[in-house]
Design a protein around this motif. Structure first.
Motif, PDB file in Angstrom:
ATOM      1  N   HIS B  61      -0.296   2.902 -26.573  1.00 18.54           N
ATOM      2  CA  HIS B  61      -1.174   1.930 -26.900  1.00 18.54           C
ATOM      3  C   HIS B  61      -2.868   2.334 -26.969  1.00 18.54           C
ATOM      4  CE1 HIS B  61      -4.337  -1.437 -26.377  1.00 18.54           C
ATOM      5  NE2 HIS B  61      -3.397  -2.335 -26.911  1.00 18.54           N
ATOM      6  N   SER B  62      -2.985   3.107 -25.814  1.00 18.13           N
ATOM      7  CA  SER B  62      -4.408   3.735 -25.501  1.00 18.13           C
ATOM      8  C   SER B  62      -4.091   5.121 -24.997  1.00 18.13           C
ATOM      9  CB  SER B  62      -5.215   2.870 -24.418  1.00 18.13           C
ATOM     10  OG  SER B  62      -5.217   1.593 -24.642  1.00 18.13           O
ATOM     11  N   GLY B 241      -1.708 -10.388 -32.815  1.00 18.74           N
ATOM     12  CA  GLY B 241      -0.938  -8.765 -33.149  1.00 18.74           C
ATOM     13  C   GLY B 241       0.398  -8.637 -32.513  1.00 18.74           C
ATOM     14  N   PHE B 245       2.194  -5.263 -32.553  1.00 22.62           N
ATOM     15  CA  PHE B 245       2.237  -4.450 -31.378  1.00 22.62           C
ATOM     16  C   PHE B 245       3.566  -4.392 -30.701  1.00 22.62           C
ATOM     17  CE2 PHE B 245      -2.509  -5.121 -29.732  1.00 22.62           C
ATOM     18  CZ  PHE B 245      -2.838  -4.388 -31.028  1.00 22.62           C
ATOM     19  N   THR B 246       4.797  -5.223 -30.928  1.00 21.47           N
ATOM     20  CA  THR B 246       5.955  -5.058 -30.688  1.00 21.47           C
ATOM     21  C   THR B 246       6.947  -4.206 -31.670  1.00 21.47           C
ATOM     22  OG1 THR B 246       6.542  -7.028 -31.460  1.00 21.47           O
ATOM     23  CG2 THR B 246       5.950  -7.111 -29.066  1.00 21.47           C
ATOM     24  N   ASP B 254      -7.076   2.362 -33.966  1.00 19.96           N
ATOM     25  CA  ASP B 254      -8.672   2.329 -34.084  1.00 19.96           C
ATOM     26  C   ASP B 254      -9.138   3.514 -33.032  1.00 19.96           C
ATOM     27  OD1 ASP B 254     -11.446   1.656 -34.036  1.00 19.96           O
ATOM     28  OD2 ASP B 254     -11.050  -0.171 -32.479  1.00 19.96           O
ATOM     29  N   GLN B 256     -12.213   4.647 -30.702  1.00 22.72           N
ATOM     30  CA  GLN B 256     -13.226   4.362 -29.825  1.00 22.72           C
ATOM     31  C   GLN B 256     -13.921   5.327 -28.826  1.00 22.72           C
ATOM     32  OE1 GLN B 256     -14.132   0.227 -28.787  1.00 22.72           O
ATOM     33  NE2 GLN B 256     -13.542   0.282 -31.057  1.00 22.72           N
ATOM     34  N   GLU B 258     -15.838   5.755 -25.601  1.00 15.78           N
ATOM     35  CA  GLU B 258     -16.272   4.881 -24.319  1.00 15.78           C
ATOM     36  C   GLU B 258     -17.311   5.938 -23.843  1.00 15.78           C
ATOM     37  OE1 GLU B 258     -12.893   3.176 -22.254  1.00 15.78           O
ATOM     38  OE2 GLU B 258     -12.761   1.563 -23.856  1.00 15.78           O
ATOM     39  N   VAL B 267     -10.894   7.434 -27.288  1.00 16.12           N
ATOM     40  CA  VAL B 267      -9.610   6.822 -27.205  1.00 16.12           C
ATOM     41  C   VAL B 267      -8.918   6.240 -28.656  1.00 16.12           C
ATOM     42  CG1 VAL B 267      -8.341   5.324 -25.727  1.00 16.12           C
ATOM     43  CG2 VAL B 267     -10.652   5.913 -25.076  1.00 16.12           C
ATOM     44  N   ILE B 269      -6.497   3.644 -29.915  1.00 13.54           N
ATOM     45  CA  ILE B 269      -5.939   2.469 -29.575  1.00 13.54           C
ATOM     46  C   ILE B 269      -5.315   1.655 -30.686  1.00 13.54           C
ATOM     47  CG2 ILE B 269      -6.609   0.269 -28.432  1.00 13.54           C
ATOM     48  CD1 ILE B 269      -9.391   1.831 -27.978  1.00 13.54           C
ATOM     49  N   PHE B 275      -6.090  -8.615 -37.413  1.00 18.35           N
ATOM     50  CA  PHE B 275      -6.906  -8.838 -36.612  1.00 18.35           C
ATOM     51  C   PHE B 275      -8.374  -8.932 -37.662  1.00 18.35           C
ATOM     52  CE2 PHE B 275      -5.400  -6.636 -32.541  1.00 18.35           C
ATOM     53  CZ  PHE B 275      -4.671  -7.723 -32.347  1.00 18.35           C
ATOM     54  N   ILE B 277     -11.294  -7.907 -37.567  1.00 17.06           N
ATOM     55  CA  ILE B 277     -12.291  -6.724 -37.565  1.00 17.06           C
ATOM     56  C   ILE B 277     -11.603  -5.407 -38.220  1.00 17.06           C
ATOM     57  CG2 ILE B 277     -11.595  -6.040 -35.203  1.00 17.06           C
ATOM     58  CD1 ILE B 277     -14.525  -5.453 -34.813  1.00 17.06           C
ATOM     59  N   LYS B 280     -13.300  -5.135 -41.181  1.00  9.59           N
ATOM     60  CA  LYS B 280     -14.621  -5.440 -41.570  1.00  9.59           C
ATOM     61  C   LYS B 280     -15.373  -4.028 -41.614  1.00  9.59           C
ATOM     62  CE  LYS B 280     -18.082  -8.116 -39.547  1.00  9.59           C
ATOM     63  NZ  LYS B 280     -18.503  -8.832 -38.139  1.00  9.59           N
TER      64      LYS B 280
END
Lengths: 323, 341
Positions: B61-62, B241, B245-246, B254, B256, B258, B267, B269, B275, B277, B280
């Motif tokens: 996931h991350s 989601g 996600f499953t 995405d 990101q 940090e 990261v 993710i 979603f 965004i 967007k």
């Protein structure tokens, strides 16, 4: 006449004579022990309406948020509501998200909604292929099992302590009202949590929220959670990180909780929607208890009252202000 | 094909752990998912499908791609041992093959978009996948729609059938063959064993629902982009989601940064086309501002775009999206509606 038939008759009548464009209710889902939202625009479609212990989603959600335009666009919609869902309607009317003239509220008496994850615990994860409910027990059958479970053991947490099973505000009420439930321990689970030490509370909180996968199902099924742009979806500035870092995850849930303070009707949709079975309601109910104690108010119960956070009364408890 | 007695299973797992970082279905905080195990007791096979798919072993996931501070950039080391996964289901093993087309260096792609994702490759590249056949598929399973089935060995290195008192193991890949050669405590499967496995397989297939022919699905979808079908298909979707996600094949992400005061990390993710965004743009404009546009995208990506790019559907029929959807938006019904339109 059973409640299902009465509901369908009322829906057909509204569609034929009531100037209603659609009835938003539930029909049988594609899985055993499930229901699914139905948007019935014809009399034939109205015959698929059901109401039973699987009808857990709070359909008020289809009146809120820009992207949920189902019930908007000048349509007049009938909507089937349980006690908690009706409170959501009241809240959304107060907050000008729904026009009273656009909605015909069809109240149903609710005996509680089944929490699928609790049933799965009882079957040891074996798949339920048949489900029935006699009002006292539910029967679930699958390969190699056929068991009866007392309803009280598999009801959603939100339903166990429910005080208002009937729609408080409705234009049509189907079936026999259940009346207000006098439960002394409305906030028992919250009180038990409050009695734990800070360390124990933190451990429990960490354990629950570390399961979160940030899918936002809790937010998206919530009729009180309708910001056009949720703070987690903002990226300029970006308020919180998007990873599974526990502090970011908890910030999402805590801010969501505080944002629905005095606005959450404790319907339990969030908890039932969570794919990770996070016990989300505990925090919501803690906040609801605070609102009840400080402002003597339960969200959406009194159609004439302003929402707690939009009102100020002299003499309110103000011990949070440092003096 | 070899036969491993269940009595020897503990030993087998211990040997595996000595060589590999072993993942298997475990029960973690009441949820059935894949976890890194340290002993045979950690394994929980009480449920057919794990609630989260095993894609997270290879594509978490991350994922921190690198960290940086005043001293420079550092990429975290990969796992020291290669990964072995016990108890994967055939659908999930096939999903990894699909993801490998996107992230793996050997993916079938036009030359101009050849790319090897090092984070994927260092986990999946030398992994050993044990697919355990499904003897009792769930009502949400629809792998048969994709010319697969509960005893499909595709995507596995070693294909395993539980015949009650023993596991039958068959090498599917060269890696699998190598491994089985050196396996201690096992014997050859007898003809009787093989017959038993065939009967179990037949029973498993009979438990699946009726197959829908997907031959025309991609062509149908191509003609539907601007049609009103998406209004009705998406009506009840609340755009969370949970499905993505499953899902064992959804792989959008995405990136990101940090950062704080001179140090930070980049990261990767999981993201989801549900979603707002997701698409967007910097101007503030969102080309997929409506729910129906996002639902259409998810369906199109799985059953049309991926087929055009990689020659197969981006769906294995594992059914996780069906069981988790909070409004019971059943992807099988969406497909049927598309085909009937």
């Amino acid at each position: 006449m059973n409640i299902q038939q009465e509901l369908r008759d009322a829906a057909r009548k509204l569609l034929a004579e009531g100037g209603v464009d659609q009835i938003i209710g539930w029909s049988s889902g594609s899985l055993p022990m499930s229901s699914t939202p139905l948007f019935a625009a014809t009399k034939e479609e109205a015959d698929d309406l059901i109401f039973d212990a699987t009808c857990g989603s709070n359909l008020t959600v289809y009146f809120t948020k820009d992207r949920r335009q189902i019930a908007r666009d000048g349509k007049k919609s009938g909507v089937v509501v349980k006690g908690c869902d009706a409170r959501s309607i009241v809240l959304n009317l107060k907050e000008n998200q729904i026009k009273r003239d656009d909605v015909v509220i069809i109240g149903v008496p609710c005996d509680g909604i089944i929490d699928r994850s609790k049933v799965e615990d009882k079957t040891g994860g074996r798949e339920v292929l048949e489900f029935s409910d006699n009002g006292k027990n539910i029967s679930v059958k699958g390969r190699g099992f056929d068991i009866d479970i007392p309803r009280t053991e598999v009801l959603s947490d939100s339903c166990i302590s429910c005080v208002h099973p009937d729609a408080g505000m409705s234009d049509i009420f189907i079936g026999e009202p259940r009346g207000e439930q006098k439960t002394k321990d409305q906030y028992l689970s919250v009180e038990q949590f409050e009695e734990l030490s800070a360390e124990e509370r933190w451990e429990r909180t960490k354990q629950e929220y570390s399961k979160c996968i940030r899918c936002y199902a809790c937010r998206n099924v919530c009729p009180s959670c309708y910001c056009n742009e949720c703070f987690v979806d903002q990226n300029d500035p970006q308020w919180i990180g998007k990873t599974l870092d526990l502090s970011d995850t908890i910030i999402f849930h805590v801010i969501r909780n505080l944002h629905v303070a005095g606005r959450c009707v404790e319907c339990g949709s969030c908890e039932r929607a969570c794919p990770m079975d996070i016990r989300l309601l505990l925090l919501n109910r803690k906040v609801a208890k605070e609102v009840a104690e400080r402002f003597g108010m339960e969200t959406g119960v009194d159609p004439d009252a302003k929402p707690a956070m939009s009102d100020f009364r002299e003499g309110e408890k103000q011990d949070f202000i440092m003096g | 094909m070899i036969r491993l007695e269940k009595d020897g299973f503990k030993n087998f797992i211990e040997e595996l752990i000595a060589e590999y970082a072993v993942f298997a279905p475990v029960m973690k905080d009441g949820k059935h998912m894949f976890g890194n195990i340290s002993s045979v007791e950690d394994i929980d096979s009480s449920r057919l499908n794990t609630e989260m798919s095993p894609k997270e072993i290879f594509f978490p996931h991350s994922e921190v791609l690198f960290e940086y501070d005043e001293d420079g950039i550092r990429v975290a080391d990969g796992e020291k041992k290669p990964i072995a996964v016990w108890g994967m289901r055939g659908c999930d093993a096939r999903s990894l093959r699909m993801l490998d087309k996107v992230f793996g260096g050997d993916g079938e792609r036009p030359d101009n978009i050849k790319f090897e994702d090092p984070y994927w490759e260092r986990r999946y590249g030398d992994s050993l996948i044990f697919s355990v056949a499904c003897n009792e598929p769930l009502s949400t399973c629809f792998c048969n729609w994709f010319d697969s089935g509960p005893h499909d060995s595709a995507g596995a290195d070693i294909f395993v059938v539980d015949i009650g008192d023993a596991f039958l193991m068959d090498a599917v890949s060269g890696k699998g063959e190598e491994f089985l050669k050196g396996l201690s405590g096992s014997g050859k499967a007898s003809e009787k064993d093989k017959k038993k496995a065939a009967v179990i397989a037949e029973e498993a297939v009979s438990l699946l629902g009726k197959k829908t022919d997907l031959g025309e699905l991609n062509d149908k979808l191509k003609g539907l982009f601007h049609k009103p079908i998406w209004d009705s298909v998406s009506a009840k979707c609340v755009n969370c989601g949970a499905c993505s996600f499953t899902c064992s094949t959804c792989h959008c992400f995405d990136i990101q940064d940090e950062s704080r005061k001179g140090r930070g990390k980049r990261v990767r993710i999981w993201d989801a086309c549900m979603f707002p965004i997701f698409t967007k743009e910097a101007s503030g404009h969102n080309p997929r501002s409506l729910s129906k546009e996002r639902v259409r995208q998810r369906v199109m990506h799985k059953y049309s775009y991926f087929v055009d790019n990689h020659g197969e559907f981006l769906c294995t029929g594992c059914g996780r999206c069906i069981s988790v959807c909070p409004v019971n938006l059943d992807i099988r019904e969406v497909i049927r509606e598309v085909l009937a339109s």
